[in-house]
Design a protein around this motif. Sequence first.
Motif, PDB file in Angstrom:
ATOM      1  N   UNK A   1     -16.591   4.019  -1.922  1.00 61.14           N
ATOM      2  CA  UNK A   1     -17.585   2.977  -1.727  1.00 61.14           C
ATOM      3  C   UNK A   1     -18.272   2.028  -2.399  1.00 61.14           C
ATOM      4  N   UNK A   2     -18.696   2.872  -3.236  1.00 59.18           N
ATOM      5  CA  UNK A   2     -19.037   1.486  -4.326  1.00 59.18           C
ATOM      6  C   UNK A   2     -17.814   1.244  -5.241  1.00 59.18           C
ATOM      7  N   UNK A   3     -16.951   2.454  -5.373  1.00 61.60           N
ATOM      8  CA  UNK A   3     -15.797   1.919  -6.434  1.00 61.60           C
ATOM      9  C   UNK A   3     -14.755   0.503  -5.907  1.00 61.60           C
ATOM     10  N   UNK A   4     -14.918   1.070  -4.994  1.00 61.01           N
ATOM     11  CA  UNK A   4     -14.121   0.327  -4.245  1.00 61.01           C
ATOM     12  C   UNK A   4     -14.720  -1.244  -4.257  1.00 61.01           C
ATOM     13  N   UNK A   5     -15.822  -1.098  -3.531  1.00 60.92           N
ATOM     14  CA  UNK A   5     -17.298  -2.339  -3.527  1.00 60.92           C
ATOM     15  C   UNK A   5     -16.341  -2.966  -5.028  1.00 60.92           C
ATOM     16  N   UNK A   6     -16.983  -2.461  -6.074  1.00 56.91           N
ATOM     17  CA  UNK A   6     -16.878  -2.878  -7.449  1.00 56.91           C
ATOM     18  C   UNK A   6     -15.785  -2.875  -7.031  1.00 56.91           C
ATOM     19  N   UNK A   7     -14.291  -3.120  -7.709  1.00 58.83           N
ATOM     20  CA  UNK A   7     -12.740  -3.341  -7.379  1.00 58.83           C
ATOM     21  C   UNK A   7     -13.170  -4.403  -6.686  1.00 58.83           C
ATOM     22  N   UNK A   8     -13.263  -5.420  -5.823  1.00 58.32           N
ATOM     23  CA  UNK A   8     -13.108  -5.951  -5.030  1.00 58.32           C
ATOM     24  C   UNK A   8     -14.358  -7.123  -5.784  1.00 58.32           C
ATOM     25  N   UNK A   9     -15.171  -7.087  -6.219  1.00 57.01           N
ATOM     26  CA  UNK A   9     -16.426  -7.975  -6.762  1.00 57.01           C
ATOM     27  C   UNK A   9     -15.479  -8.460  -7.626  1.00 57.01           C
ATOM     28  N   UNK A  10     -14.918  -7.205  -8.688  1.00 54.90           N
ATOM     29  CA  UNK A  10     -14.680  -7.642 -10.114  1.00 54.90           C
ATOM     30  C   UNK A  10     -12.529  -8.778  -9.786  1.00 54.90           C
ATOM     31  N   UNK A  11     -12.235  -8.248  -8.458  1.00 53.08           N
ATOM     32  CA  UNK A  11     -10.824  -9.230  -8.160  1.00 53.08           C
ATOM     33  C   UNK A  11     -10.901 -10.076  -6.972  1.00 53.08           C
ATOM     34  N   UNK A  12     -12.236 -10.785  -6.605  1.00 55.21           N
ATOM     35  CA  UNK A  12     -11.981 -11.815  -6.050  1.00 55.21           C
ATOM     36  C   UNK A  12     -10.596 -12.671  -5.469  1.00 55.21           C
ATOM     37  N   UNK A  13      -9.950 -12.550  -6.075  1.00 58.61           N
ATOM     38  CA  UNK A  13      -8.628 -12.932  -6.090  1.00 58.61           C
ATOM     39  C   UNK A  13      -7.168 -12.964  -5.862  1.00 58.61           C
ATOM     40  N   UNK A  14      -7.752 -10.763  -6.419  1.00 58.97           N
ATOM     41  CA  UNK A  14      -6.823 -10.711  -5.525  1.00 58.97           C
ATOM     42  C   UNK A  14      -7.168  -8.971  -5.008  1.00 58.97           C
ATOM     43  N   UNK A  15      -7.671  -8.820  -4.124  1.00 55.41           N
ATOM     44  CA  UNK A  15      -7.717  -7.483  -3.235  1.00 55.41           C
ATOM     45  C   UNK A  15      -6.962  -6.475  -3.623  1.00 55.41           C
ATOM     46  N   UNK A  16      -5.680  -7.112  -3.485  1.00 52.87           N
ATOM     47  CA  UNK A  16      -5.170  -5.642  -3.596  1.00 52.87           C
ATOM     48  C   UNK A  16      -4.542  -4.954  -4.321  1.00 52.87           C
ATOM     49  N   UNK A  17      -5.593  -4.693  -5.863  1.00 52.82           N
ATOM     50  CA  UNK A  17      -5.475  -4.656  -6.584  1.00 52.82           C
ATOM     51  C   UNK A  17      -6.275  -3.752  -6.112  1.00 52.82           C
ATOM     52  N   UNK A  18      -7.343  -3.492  -5.585  1.00 57.19           N
ATOM     53  CA  UNK A  18      -7.985  -2.224  -4.498  1.00 57.19           C
ATOM     54  C   UNK A  18      -7.408  -1.279  -3.536  1.00 57.19           C
ATOM     55  N   UNK A  19      -5.923  -1.174  -4.042  1.00 55.79           N
ATOM     56  CA  UNK A  19      -5.782  -0.830  -2.606  1.00 55.79           C
ATOM     57  C   UNK A  19      -5.876   0.983  -2.742  1.00 55.79           C
ATOM     58  N   UNK A  20      -5.531   1.346  -4.049  1.00 58.30           N
ATOM     59  CA  UNK A  20      -5.917   2.755  -3.992  1.00 58.30           C
ATOM     60  C   UNK A  20      -7.078   3.052  -3.727  1.00 58.30           C
ATOM     61  N   UNK A  21      -8.635   1.965  -4.648  1.00 63.10           N
ATOM     62  CA  UNK A  21      -9.087   2.959  -3.826  1.00 63.10           C
ATOM     63  C   UNK A  21     -10.550   2.644  -2.359  1.00 63.10           C
ATOM     64  N   UNK A  22      -8.963   1.437  -1.950  1.00 60.38           N
ATOM     65  CA  UNK A  22      -9.296   1.136  -0.245  1.00 60.38           C
ATOM     66  C   UNK A  22      -8.982   2.509   0.265  1.00 60.38           C
ATOM     67  N   UNK A  23      -7.752   3.462  -0.008  1.00 61.31           N
ATOM     68  CA  UNK A  23      -7.434   4.493   0.416  1.00 61.31           C
ATOM     69  C   UNK A  23      -8.214   5.823   0.258  1.00 61.31           C
ATOM     70  N   UNK A  24      -8.935   5.755  -1.249  1.00 62.57           N
ATOM     71  CA  UNK A  24      -9.833   6.525  -0.934  1.00 62.57           C
ATOM     72  C   UNK A  24     -10.984   6.414  -0.705  1.00 62.57           C
TER      73      UNK A  24
END
Length: 86
Positions: free
Chosen positions: A23-46
């Motif tokens: 969860x923390x890794x996924x949320x961090x990715x979302x915070x770093x990629x506010x314009x493009x959440x699709x970059x976090x798909x792998x972390x979302x799956x995890x």
Amino acid sequence: MDLSPLGMAAPSMKERQACWGARDEYWKCLDENTEDASKCKKLRSSFESSCPQQWIKYFDKRRDYLKFKEKFEAGDFQPSKMTAKS
């Protein structure tokens, strides 16, 4: 992790830590990629494979609430036109 309704065993400490870490890794990715959440798909799956479904729903709602609260407290919240009329 299969937590079927009949076998709702509580996750072990190791499973909880794996869930929170994902969860923390996924949320961090979302915070770093506010314009493009699709970059976090792998972390979302995890995140989804590491946590019980109910936890995922809770954490998703919690993140939305925390982001709203952050904007509101910073004075960045803009009520929608529908909200303003009521």
